[in-house]
Motif scaffolding. Structure first.
Motif, PDB file in Angstrom:
ATOM      1  N   VAL A   1       0.828  -1.209   0.000  1.00 55.40           N
ATOM      2  CA  VAL A   1       0.000   0.000   0.000  1.00 55.40           C
ATOM      3  C   VAL A   1       0.861   1.257   0.000  1.00 55.40           C
ATOM      4  N   ILE A   2       2.036   1.185   0.629  1.00 56.01           N
ATOM      5  CA  ILE A   2       2.952   2.331   0.527  1.00 56.01           C
ATOM      6  C   ILE A   2       3.343   2.562  -0.928  1.00 56.01           C
TER       7      ILE A   2
ATOM      8  N   PHE B   1       0.386   4.032  -2.791  1.00 55.20           N
ATOM      9  CA  PHE B   1       0.268   5.446  -2.459  1.00 55.20           C
ATOM     10  C   PHE B   1       1.294   6.269  -3.242  1.00 55.20           C
TER      11      PHE B   1
ATOM     12  N   LYS C   1       4.333  12.660  -8.868  1.00 55.00           N
ATOM     13  CA  LYS C   1       4.247  12.939 -10.295  1.00 55.00           C
ATOM     14  C   LYS C   1       5.570  12.704 -11.009  1.00 55.00           C
TER      15      LYS C   1
ATOM     16  N   VAL D   1       8.409   4.252   3.454  1.00 57.15           N
ATOM     17  CA  VAL D   1       7.728   5.550   3.549  1.00 57.15           C
ATOM     18  C   VAL D   1       8.679   6.662   3.143  1.00 57.15           C
TER      19      VAL D   1
ATOM     20  N   VAL E   1      11.046   6.489   1.013  1.00 55.35           N
ATOM     21  CA  VAL E   1      11.309   6.485  -0.431  1.00 55.35           C
ATOM     22  C   VAL E   1      10.358   7.416  -1.153  1.00 55.35           C
ATOM     23  N   ILE E   2       9.068   7.332  -0.820  1.00 55.25           N
ATOM     24  CA  ILE E   2       8.097   8.083  -1.619  1.00 55.25           C
ATOM     25  C   ILE E   2       7.896   9.494  -1.106  1.00 55.25           C
TER      26      ILE E   2
ATOM     27  N   GLN F   1      10.566  11.654  -0.482  1.00 58.50           N
ATOM     28  CA  GLN F   1      11.722  12.508  -0.729  1.00 58.50           C
ATOM     29  C   GLN F   1      11.466  13.455  -1.884  1.00 58.50           C
ATOM     30  N   LYS F   2      12.011  14.667  -1.793  1.00 63.64           N
ATOM     31  CA  LYS F   2      11.923  15.592  -2.915  1.00 63.64           C
ATOM     32  C   LYS F   2      13.017  15.287  -3.937  1.00 63.64           C
TER      33      LYS F   2
ATOM     34  N   LYS G   1      10.987  20.058 -12.388  1.00 63.69           N
ATOM     35  CA  LYS G   1      10.233  21.085 -11.678  1.00 63.69           C
ATOM     36  C   LYS G   1       9.669  20.502 -10.385  1.00 63.69           C
TER      37      LYS G   1
ATOM     38  N   GLU H   1       6.706  19.590  -7.897  1.00 63.90           N
ATOM     39  CA  GLU H   1       5.358  19.141  -8.217  1.00 63.90           C
ATOM     40  C   GLU H   1       4.346  19.798  -7.294  1.00 63.90           C
ATOM     41  N   LYS H   2       3.226  20.120  -7.867  1.00 63.86           N
ATOM     42  CA  LYS H   2       2.139  20.735  -7.103  1.00 63.86           C
ATOM     43  C   LYS H   2       0.873  19.956  -7.386  1.00 63.86           C
ATOM     44  N   ARG H   3       0.048  19.855  -6.374  1.00 64.89           N
ATOM     45  CA  ARG H   3      -1.209  19.138  -6.549  1.00 64.89           C
ATOM     46  C   ARG H   3      -2.248  19.802  -5.660  1.00 64.89           C
TER      47      ARG H   3
ATOM     48  N   LYS I   1      -5.343  15.165  -3.415  1.00 68.79           N
ATOM     49  CA  LYS I   1      -4.520  14.639  -2.321  1.00 68.79           C
ATOM     50  C   LYS I   1      -5.371  13.833  -1.347  1.00 68.79           C
TER      51      LYS I   1
ATOM     52  N   ILE J   1      -6.560  10.563  -2.891  1.00 65.98           N
ATOM     53  CA  ILE J   1      -5.529   9.516  -2.999  1.00 65.98           C
ATOM     54  C   ILE J   1      -5.251   8.886  -1.639  1.00 65.98           C
ATOM     55  N   VAL J   2      -5.173   9.729  -0.606  1.00 64.19           N
ATOM     56  CA  VAL J   2      -4.941   9.189   0.739  1.00 64.19           C
ATOM     57  C   VAL J   2      -6.091   8.273   1.141  1.00 64.19           C
TER      58      VAL J   2
ATOM     59  N   SER K   1      -5.821   4.817  -0.642  1.00 62.11           N
ATOM     60  CA  SER K   1      -4.799   3.939  -0.076  1.00 62.11           C
ATOM     61  C   SER K   1      -5.225   3.390   1.276  1.00 62.11           C
TER      62      SER K   1
ATOM     63  N   PHE L   1      -8.019   0.822   0.944  1.00 58.95           N
ATOM     64  CA  PHE L   1      -7.531  -0.450   0.399  1.00 58.95           C
ATOM     65  C   PHE L   1      -6.817  -1.253   1.479  1.00 58.95           C
ATOM     66  N   LEU L   2      -5.955  -0.572   2.241  1.00 59.30           N
ATOM     67  CA  LEU L   2      -5.227  -1.273   3.305  1.00 59.30           C
ATOM     68  C   LEU L   2      -6.198  -1.822   4.343  1.00 59.30           C
TER      69      LEU L   2
END
Lengths: 100, 167
Positions: free
Chosen positions: A16-17, A20, A26, B19, B21-22, B24-25, B82, B84-86, B91, B94-95, B98, B101-102
């Protein structure tokens, strides 16, 4: 023996991570990394079930998943490179046109 | 007992690093944390008596795929990426997807008692390779064909198109 529910919960949390990350980010490279995380979560579940069955089948299926992950990564990088040469960015909002 | 403690340590590490990993900028930091995640998950495999799987994980992922990521990121210019903006509504959406689903999967798996049929004892280390080369021989060979196709296909996709030049 580690309980199978905890192993499956670990695999699901990693999956799930990754899910997500695929939905939220993006940047194309980070999305590819998140897909790797999802495949790793599945591998954890396979290894856990093989551990509880006391059979090597779990490892064999996980090895096939790793092979598929390698294939996916190679083709994904090739697509990302050819995409970057055209658009000079990794932002997925720029890829939303169908014209080559 | 000690096996459970090692499993929990590696499990907590892998979730924490995944956590990171996804979130980081910088993409390079992300690759670094991905390699740590891969190593932590291979530790989980070692505690689950899947030693060959853990070794393959370290060799193929940490040795192959991470290096591929590094090459691809080094090839491109990082400064051109560039920020990213959302918007706030996607947001939230999407949260919610996830988390739902979990929650659903954990509810399904913990409501039903999972019972797997077990052999008497842990298999010999050679049993994996005997099974891989006898019962699962055809998927093994098809996987090699897949790798060959990937080799050719990724070269064709990623090459520069020089065929149409006059010289």
């Amino acid at each position: 023996m580690i309980p199978i529910n905890q192993i499956i919960a670990l695999g699901l949390i990693i999956f799930v991570i990754g899910l997500f990350g695929v939905l939220f980010r993006k940047n194309l490279m980070i999305i590819l990394m998140a897909i790797e995380l999802m495949l790793n979560g599945v591998n954890v579940i396979f290894a856990g079930i093989g551990y509880h069955m006391k059979s090597p089948v779990g490892s064999i299926f996980a090895i096939f998943v790793i092979l598929m992950a390698v294939a996916e990564a190679a083709v994904g990088f090739a697509l990302a490179l050819s995409y970057f040469r055209q658009k000079k960015t990794y932002d997925l909002d720029e890829i939303s046109e169908l014209k080559g | 007992m000690i096996q459970s403690i090692i499993f929990y340590i590696f499990a907590a590490l892998s979730v924490l690093l995944a956590v990171l990993v996804i979130l980081q900028k910088n993409v390079m930091h992300s690759v670094l944390y991905l390699s740590f995640t891969i190593l932590a998950i291979s530790g989980v495999f070692f505690t689950l008596h899947a030693e060959f799987l853990g070794a393959v994980q370290i060799l193929v992922y940490a040795g192959g795929i991470i290096v591929l990521y590094l090459f691809v990121i080094i090839i491109v210019n990082l400064k051109e990426i560039k920020a990213e903006k959302r918007n706030i509504f996607p947001k939230f959406f999407i949260v919610c997807i996830s988390v739902l689903f979990l929650a659903e999967m954990i509810y399904i798996f913990f409501k039903n008692r999972i019972s797997v049929p077990a052999n008497a004892d842990f298999p010999e280390f050679e049993a994996l390779f005997e099974m891989l080369l006898s019962k699962y021989l055809i998927p093994f060979e098809i996987a090699s064909i897949l790798l060959l196709a990937v080799l050719i296909g990724s070269i064709i996709i990623a090459r520069r198109k020089l065929l149409h030049d006059s010289d």
